[in-house]
Design a protein around this motif. Structure first.
Motif, PDB file in Angstrom:
ATOM      1  N   VAL A   1       0.815  -1.082  -0.032  1.00 36.54           N
ATOM      2  CA  VAL A   1      -0.149  -0.150  -0.034  1.00 36.54           C
ATOM      3  C   VAL A   1       0.974   1.475   0.016  1.00 36.54           C
ATOM      4  N   ILE A   2       1.817   1.272   0.635  1.00 35.22           N
ATOM      5  CA  ILE A   2       2.737   2.367   0.821  1.00 35.22           C
ATOM      6  C   ILE A   2       3.558   2.584  -0.724  1.00 35.22           C
ATOM      7  N   VAL A   3       3.939   1.492  -1.153  1.00 32.60           N
ATOM      8  CA  VAL A   3       4.574   1.571  -2.485  1.00 32.60           C
ATOM      9  C   VAL A   3       3.874   2.285  -3.421  1.00 32.60           C
ATOM     10  N   THR A   4       2.392   1.592  -3.563  1.00 37.07           N
ATOM     11  CA  THR A   4       1.448   2.108  -4.219  1.00 37.07           C
ATOM     12  C   THR A   4       1.046   3.498  -4.198  1.00 37.07           C
ATOM     13  N   TRP A   5       0.773   4.149  -3.065  1.00 39.62           N
ATOM     14  CA  TRP A   5       0.590   5.115  -2.711  1.00 39.62           C
ATOM     15  C   TRP A   5       1.704   6.069  -3.208  1.00 39.62           C
ATOM     16  N   LEU A   6       2.775   5.915  -2.724  1.00 33.94           N
ATOM     17  CA  LEU A   6       3.909   6.725  -2.988  1.00 33.94           C
ATOM     18  C   LEU A   6       4.227   6.988  -4.443  1.00 33.94           C
ATOM     19  N   THR A   7       4.122   5.862  -5.284  1.00 29.84           N
ATOM     20  CA  THR A   7       4.250   6.098  -6.922  1.00 29.84           C
ATOM     21  C   THR A   7       3.154   6.446  -7.663  1.00 29.84           C
ATOM     22  N   ARG A   8       1.824   6.114  -7.087  1.00 27.00           N
ATOM     23  CA  ARG A   8       0.682   6.546  -7.707  1.00 27.00           C
ATOM     24  C   ARG A   8      -0.079   7.928  -7.547  1.00 27.00           C
TER      25      ARG A   8
END
Length: 105
Positions: A12-19
């Motif tokens: 979730v954190i990686v998705t949030w940061l990149t998108r």
């Protein structure tokens, strides 16, 4: 079980940061005029290409047909994308309207 939840949280954190993070950062960063002009049409062109590819149902040995439910959901999403030039708001609008249409049908 802890590995599952930690993997889920990190995903979730990686998705949030990149998108999600590029949207507020793009408002802060000062771009050159040619790049700013390019970005003003980027959301509209991306949404148009995605929506047109989803609107047409391909059949073998015949012409493509229009998916009416997706076309109805496309109209407000397209208008939001055109007038607000916000890709995120346009996508959220389309998802909400499509969910509402699927509940009705």
């Amino acid at each position: 079980m802890i590995y599952f939840y930690s993997t889920l949280c990190l995903g979730v954190i990686v998705t949030w940061l990149t998108r999600i993070m590029p949207f507020p950062l793009a408002k802060i960063i000062k771009f050159p005029p040619f790049f700013h002009r390019f970005l003003t049409y980027l959301s509209l062109s991306m949404m148009t290409s995605l929506l047109v590819s989803e609107l047409l149902v391909l059949h073998q040995n015949s012409l493509p047909t229009l998916d009416v439910m997706r076309f109805i959901a496309m109209i407000p999403s397209f208008l939001i994308g055109y007038f607000r030039k916000s890709l995120m708001l346009s996508v959220v609008t389309g998802v909400i309207i499509m969910a509402g249409l699927r509940l009705l049908v």
